[in-house]
Structure formats: C-alpha cells, structure tokens
Write a protein that holds these residues in place. Structure first.
Motif, mmCIF file in Angstrom:
data_model
loop_
_atom_site.group_PDB
_atom_site.id
_atom_site.type_symbol
_atom_site.label_atom_id
_atom_site.label_comp_id
_atom_site.label_asym_id
_atom_site.label_seq_id
_atom_site.Cartn_x
_atom_site.Cartn_y
_atom_site.Cartn_z
ATOM 1 N N ASN A 208 -19.668 11.753 4.032
ATOM 2 C CA ASN A 208 -18.666 10.470 3.568
ATOM 3 C C ASN A 208 -17.810 11.109 2.835
ATOM 4 O OD1 ASN A 208 -17.418 8.152 2.370
ATOM 5 N ND2 ASN A 208 -19.533 6.915 2.275
ATOM 6 N N ARG A 209 -16.557 11.029 3.299
ATOM 7 C CA ARG A 209 -15.362 11.961 2.554
ATOM 8 C C ARG A 209 -14.482 10.855 1.673
ATOM 9 N NH1 ARG A 209 -14.498 16.795 6.875
ATOM 10 N NH2 ARG A 209 -16.335 18.318 6.015
ATOM 11 N N LEU A 210 -14.731 9.656 1.798
ATOM 12 C CA LEU A 210 -14.041 8.572 1.283
ATOM 13 C C LEU A 210 -13.621 9.115 -0.123
ATOM 14 C CD1 LEU A 210 -15.405 5.552 2.852
ATOM 15 C CD2 LEU A 210 -13.161 6.627 3.431
ATOM 16 N N THR A 211 -12.466 8.714 -0.576
ATOM 17 C CA THR A 211 -11.967 9.264 -2.097
ATOM 18 C C THR A 211 -11.329 7.878 -2.524
ATOM 19 O OG1 THR A 211 -10.055 10.380 -1.403
ATOM 20 C CG2 THR A 211 -12.091 11.751 -1.606
ATOM 21 N N GLN A 212 -10.784 7.374 -2.086
ATOM 22 C CA GLN A 212 -10.100 6.111 -2.425
ATOM 23 C C GLN A 212 -10.607 4.849 -1.940
ATOM 24 O OE1 GLN A 212 -7.584 6.562 -4.730
ATOM 25 N NE2 GLN A 212 -7.616 8.851 -4.503
ATOM 26 N N PRO A 213 -10.683 3.748 -2.835
ATOM 27 C CA PRO A 213 -11.189 2.528 -2.331
ATOM 28 C C PRO A 213 -10.143 1.977 -1.176
ATOM 29 C CG PRO A 213 -11.011 2.683 -4.698
ATOM 30 C CD PRO A 213 -10.365 3.874 -4.207
ATOM 31 N N MET A 214 -10.579 1.162 -0.223
ATOM 32 C CA MET A 214 -10.021 0.649 0.851
ATOM 33 C C MET A 214 -10.512 -0.815 1.229
ATOM 34 S SD MET A 214 -9.269 2.451 4.632
ATOM 35 C CE MET A 214 -8.501 3.942 3.829
ATOM 36 N N ARG A 215 -9.780 -1.641 1.429
ATOM 37 C CA ARG A 215 -10.061 -2.810 2.070
ATOM 38 C C ARG A 215 -10.452 -2.981 3.331
ATOM 39 N NH1 ARG A 215 -10.163 -7.769 -0.443
ATOM 40 N NH2 ARG A 215 -8.953 -6.813 -2.469
ATOM 41 N N LEU A 216 -11.462 -3.554 3.985
ATOM 42 C CA LEU A 216 -11.823 -3.303 5.446
ATOM 43 C C LEU A 216 -11.223 -4.774 5.937
ATOM 44 C CD1 LEU A 216 -15.361 -2.455 5.477
ATOM 45 C CD2 LEU A 216 -13.508 -1.015 5.759
ATOM 46 N N SER A 217 -10.759 -4.642 7.356
ATOM 47 C CA SER A 217 -10.240 -5.815 8.010
ATOM 48 C C SER A 217 -11.400 -5.985 9.410
ATOM 49 C CB SER A 217 -8.925 -5.729 8.634
ATOM 50 O OG SER A 217 -8.778 -4.749 9.424
ATOM 51 N N THR B 48 -14.399 10.648 19.671
ATOM 52 C CA THR B 48 -13.822 11.814 19.209
ATOM 53 C C THR B 48 -12.442 11.637 18.611
ATOM 54 O OG1 THR B 48 -12.694 11.384 21.394
ATOM 55 C CG2 THR B 48 -14.759 12.816 21.337
ATOM 56 N N THR B 49 -12.031 10.628 18.156
ATOM 57 C CA THR B 49 -10.986 10.233 17.228
ATOM 58 C C THR B 49 -11.464 9.677 15.991
ATOM 59 O OG1 THR B 49 -10.323 8.089 18.261
ATOM 60 C CG2 THR B 49 -9.229 10.121 19.305
ATOM 61 N N VAL B 50 -10.314 9.660 15.004
ATOM 62 C CA VAL B 50 -10.595 9.076 13.514
ATOM 63 C C VAL B 50 -10.332 7.840 13.449
ATOM 64 C CG1 VAL B 50 -10.622 9.340 11.086
ATOM 65 C CG2 VAL B 50 -10.515 11.247 12.571
ATOM 66 N N PRO B 51 -11.298 6.807 13.209
ATOM 67 C CA PRO B 51 -10.882 5.180 13.180
ATOM 68 C C PRO B 51 -9.674 4.951 12.254
ATOM 69 C CG PRO B 51 -13.167 5.536 13.174
ATOM 70 C CD PRO B 51 -12.624 6.793 12.839
ATOM 71 N N ALA B 52 -8.884 3.737 12.136
ATOM 72 C CA ALA B 52 -7.928 3.575 11.218
ATOM 73 C C ALA B 52 -8.364 2.953 9.861
ATOM 74 C CB ALA B 52 -7.122 2.547 11.751
ATOM 75 N N GLN B 53 -9.577 2.687 9.841
ATOM 76 C CA GLN B 53 -10.179 2.268 8.546
ATOM 77 C C GLN B 53 -11.728 2.701 8.573
ATOM 78 O OE1 GLN B 53 -10.621 -1.981 8.398
ATOM 79 N NE2 GLN B 53 -11.278 -2.201 10.477
ATOM 80 N N PRO B 54 -12.341 2.982 7.296
ATOM 81 C CA PRO B 54 -13.649 3.570 7.341
ATOM 82 C C PRO B 54 -14.704 2.932 8.333
ATOM 83 C CG PRO B 54 -12.689 3.170 5.079
ATOM 84 C CD PRO B 54 -11.629 2.497 6.053
ATOM 85 N N THR B 55 -15.342 3.760 8.752
ATOM 86 C CA THR B 55 -16.127 3.401 10.046
ATOM 87 C C THR B 55 -17.366 4.146 10.332
ATOM 88 O OG1 THR B 55 -14.262 2.264 10.986
ATOM 89 C CG2 THR B 55 -16.355 2.662 12.517
ATOM 90 N N GLY C 196 -8.917 18.520 10.620
ATOM 91 C CA GLY C 196 -7.994 17.429 10.478
ATOM 92 C C GLY C 196 -8.521 16.415 9.452
ATOM 93 N N GLU C 197 -7.900 15.436 9.272
ATOM 94 C CA GLU C 197 -8.268 14.507 8.340
ATOM 95 C C GLU C 197 -8.926 13.564 8.897
ATOM 96 O OE1 GLU C 197 -9.329 12.149 5.606
ATOM 97 O OE2 GLU C 197 -7.607 13.749 4.858
ATOM 98 N N ASN C 198 -10.466 13.257 8.303
ATOM 99 C CA ASN C 198 -11.293 12.403 9.239
ATOM 100 C C ASN C 198 -12.189 11.741 8.388
ATOM 101 O OD1 ASN C 198 -13.150 14.388 7.990
ATOM 102 N ND2 ASN C 198 -13.659 15.478 9.790
ATOM 103 N N ALA C 199 -11.681 11.538 7.079
ATOM 104 C CA ALA C 199 -12.490 10.858 6.051
ATOM 105 C C ALA C 199 -13.041 9.390 6.550
ATOM 106 C CB ALA C 199 -11.749 10.744 4.745
ATOM 107 N N ASN C 200 -12.008 8.751 7.417
ATOM 108 C CA ASN C 200 -12.516 7.423 7.739
ATOM 109 C C ASN C 200 -13.659 7.296 8.789
ATOM 110 O OD1 ASN C 200 -10.546 6.105 6.352
ATOM 111 N ND2 ASN C 200 -9.073 5.731 8.150
ATOM 112 N N ALA C 201 -13.874 8.495 9.430
ATOM 113 C CA ALA C 201 -15.041 8.619 10.153
ATOM 114 C C ALA C 201 -16.493 8.855 9.502
ATOM 115 C CB ALA C 201 -14.816 9.727 11.472
ATOM 116 N N TYR D 40 -20.211 4.171 0.702
ATOM 117 C CA TYR D 40 -19.366 3.358 1.672
ATOM 118 C C TYR D 40 -19.212 2.276 1.358
ATOM 119 C CZ TYR D 40 -17.555 1.062 6.025
ATOM 120 O OH TYR D 40 -16.959 0.323 6.930
ATOM 121 N N PHE D 41 -20.296 1.222 0.849
ATOM 122 C CA PHE D 41 -19.962 -0.025 0.541
ATOM 123 C C PHE D 41 -19.231 -0.244 -0.901
ATOM 124 C CE2 PHE D 41 -24.047 -0.528 3.400
ATOM 125 C CZ PHE D 41 -22.979 -1.555 4.400
#
Length: 328
Positions: free
Chosen positions: A62-71, A117-124, A133-138, A322-323
């Motif tokens: 889980n490489r998330l470093t910034q809070p992000m709102r989900l849709s 095989t691709t990185v989603p647009a939001q944390p998933t 590459g940048e893969n934090a959302n995966a 993640y949560f």
C-alpha cells in the motif's frame, strides 16, 4: 523447507470443494461484527521482532501517501456474493471478503478482480500491478491465493535433476515471450518446451507436446516461468522447489512481491529474446554450487509467506491503511 505442502490432482480438486464449503459457511453463519471485535487485538498482537518487517511489507503493498476521496466505491455492508452474475470470480470474492469483513460497514473501497496490468485511476484493491512506474493506486492484497500461493515439497535434489529446461504453456491472450520461447527451443536438445494443445491454423505442430504435471516438471534443473496475462503463476511453486526458475525481466507483481526478487540470486534472468538462455544453463550446470545457492535463496524468500497468522495481519494492516487514507 518447513511447512511446504504438495498437492496431487485429486487433492487439488478436493481442496477446492473444501475451500468453497468453508468460505460459504463463514459467509452465511458467522456475523461480521464478530470479526470487527477482533480487529484491534489482531493488529496489536505482533511481536516486536516482527513489527518492523511487517510494516515494510505493508508500505510495499500500500504505497498511498496522500488522502484521496473515492468515487463509485462499494461499502463493506454492500459487499455481497454475486449470485446472479455469470462471472462470479468466487475465489477473488472470498479472499477480499476475508479482509474487509473486519472493518466498519460504512468503510468504502474499490476493487478490481482478475489479471490487472494497469494502474487504476483511484486507490483500488487488486491482485496484480505493474512493477515499474507510479503504481500507488494499485493496492495489493493476497487475492486468488488458492491458485497462486501453492507450494511443493520437492524430494529430488538439484544435482539429481535433468540438465534441461522445461516449460508447458498455452498461447491464447498470453505474453508473446511464451511463443518466442517455444518457437526457438521446442526442438533444442537441452529444452523440453512446448504447448499443451494445438491452436487453430497451427504453424508449428512439433511444438505441441501435451500436458506435464508438476512432479514431471520437477525432474528438470530449470523451469521456465514466463509471464502471461500478468505474473507467471508457476514462479511461486518453482521457487519452493529444488529446481531454478528461469525468466526474462519481470514486469508485474502480486502479494509475492515479485518486484523485490533479485536476478541470478532468487531466479535466473535471461534476455527477452532468450539469446543467452543456453549459455546461462550451461554455466549453472558447470557451477552447481552457484546453482544450489539460487535454490537456497529462493527457499528463504518463500519462507516469509508461510506464517498464515502473520500474513492475515499484514493484509489487515494494508486494508486499515487504505481505509484511513481514503476516508476524506
């Protein structure tokens, strides 16, 4: 190796049905609030010696470093088995359910099943992601673990095995490097590589050699583990054996953290065109101590995934982060 199990074809089928019975039983009979009551005690139960190691793995998955709102997210209370859908992906569903059931019914999350095989647009939550590459959302979880995290107890030493490379594959929708391996080496005297079935408009019928089960493949010193739609599923059980995994540079990773594997230390890395394949095989045949060191390093790497309790805690910590990062 300790605690490594081997499964026969019969045992594999039996364990699949036992998995379904156990999973549906827990799903219908055990209230989710009982799991939520256990979450904090589980997260606090790590020993001091494990804590730093576990945290490193959590940060890797889980490489998330910034809070992000989900849709368009799903809430835990709305995550139900898709009985009416044609494609249920049952193993994925229950592997994710085993994690999210520990959290608040209002906790929201996104998930994507299958070979990602691709990185989603939001944390998933996903099973696989690109290494580079940048893969934090995966955010990686141990999904479809029944298929991917199966290991073997190999009784044959490296020295006793055939001085050859083995591989069996299908080509449909798979990495073209699998086709290249077969086309170049299906008739090479040091390789037993081929397809398991004939394709429409077959141009290379001599490459169709039929199925080889795992015990038969374990008779060879080298086993080609070539990525398909995402990772090579075989890489995990090969690294638990006394054979050596052979692969071009890796592009995808799962809970197994393939991105941390060291070429020619945990496995033998070859060029994408396989131009150095035979030379590398001959080198390790002539230098068995170096080959056996790779086997030993691979065993040491696999060992970290065998503590079921710790593996569960790591998944819960990945989800907990993640949560917290997505509850804006």
């Amino acid at each position: 190796m300790k605690n490594i199990s081997y499964w026969t074809q019969f045992g594999k089928g039996f364990s699949r049905w036992w998995l379904y019975i156990r999973s549906f039983g827990n799903y219908f009979l055990v209230p989710r609030f009982l799991y939520r009551l256990r979450l904090n005690s589980l997260l606090r139960s790590l020993s001091e010696e494990d804590r730093d190691y576990v945290q490193r793995r959590v940060e890797y998955y889980n490489r998330l470093t910034q809070p992000m709102r989900l849709s368009d997210a799903c809430q835990v209370r709305d995550y139900h088995f898709p009985f009416g859908q044609k494609k249920k992906l049952t193993k994925y569903f229950f592997d994710l359910y085993e994690v999210v059931r520990y959290f608040s019914p209002r906790a929201a999350f996104c998930y994507l099943f299958g070979d990602v095989t691709t990185v989603p647009a939001q944390p998933t939550f996903v099973k696989s992601r690109p290494i580079h590459g940048e893969n934090a959302n995966a955010v990686l979880l141990k999904l479809n673990k029944w298929r991917h995290f199966r290991f073997v107890n190999d009784k044959m030493s490296f020295a006793e095995k055939k001085d050859m490379l083995v591989n069996r594959t299908t080509w449909a929708n798979a990495n073209p490097l699998r086709r290249t391996l077969n086309e170049k080496f299906c008739q090479h005297p040091m390789c037993n590589v081929g397809k398991t079935r004939m394709e429409e408009g077959e141009q290379l019928p001599e490459s169709v050699k039929g199925f080889l089960n795992i015990p038969q493949q374990l008779e060879y010193k080298f086993i080609a583990c070539i990525e398909g739609n995402d990772v090579a599923t075989s890489l995990k059980w090969v690294m638990s054996s006394n054979s050596i995994a052979v692969s071009p540079p890796l592009n995808y990773e799962t809970w197994f953290m393939e991105g941390t594997l060291i070429p020619d230390y945990h496995f033998i890395e070859v060029k994408p065109d396989y131009s150095d394949l035979i030379d590398k095989m001959n080198y390790y045949i002539a230098h068995p101590k170096e080959a056996e060191a790779i086997v030993r390093h691979a065993h040491e790497y696999v060992q970290q995934f065998l503590d079921k309790r710790r593996e569960r805690i790591i998944q819960l910590m990945v989800a907990d982060k993640y949560f917290k990062m997505t509850q804006c």
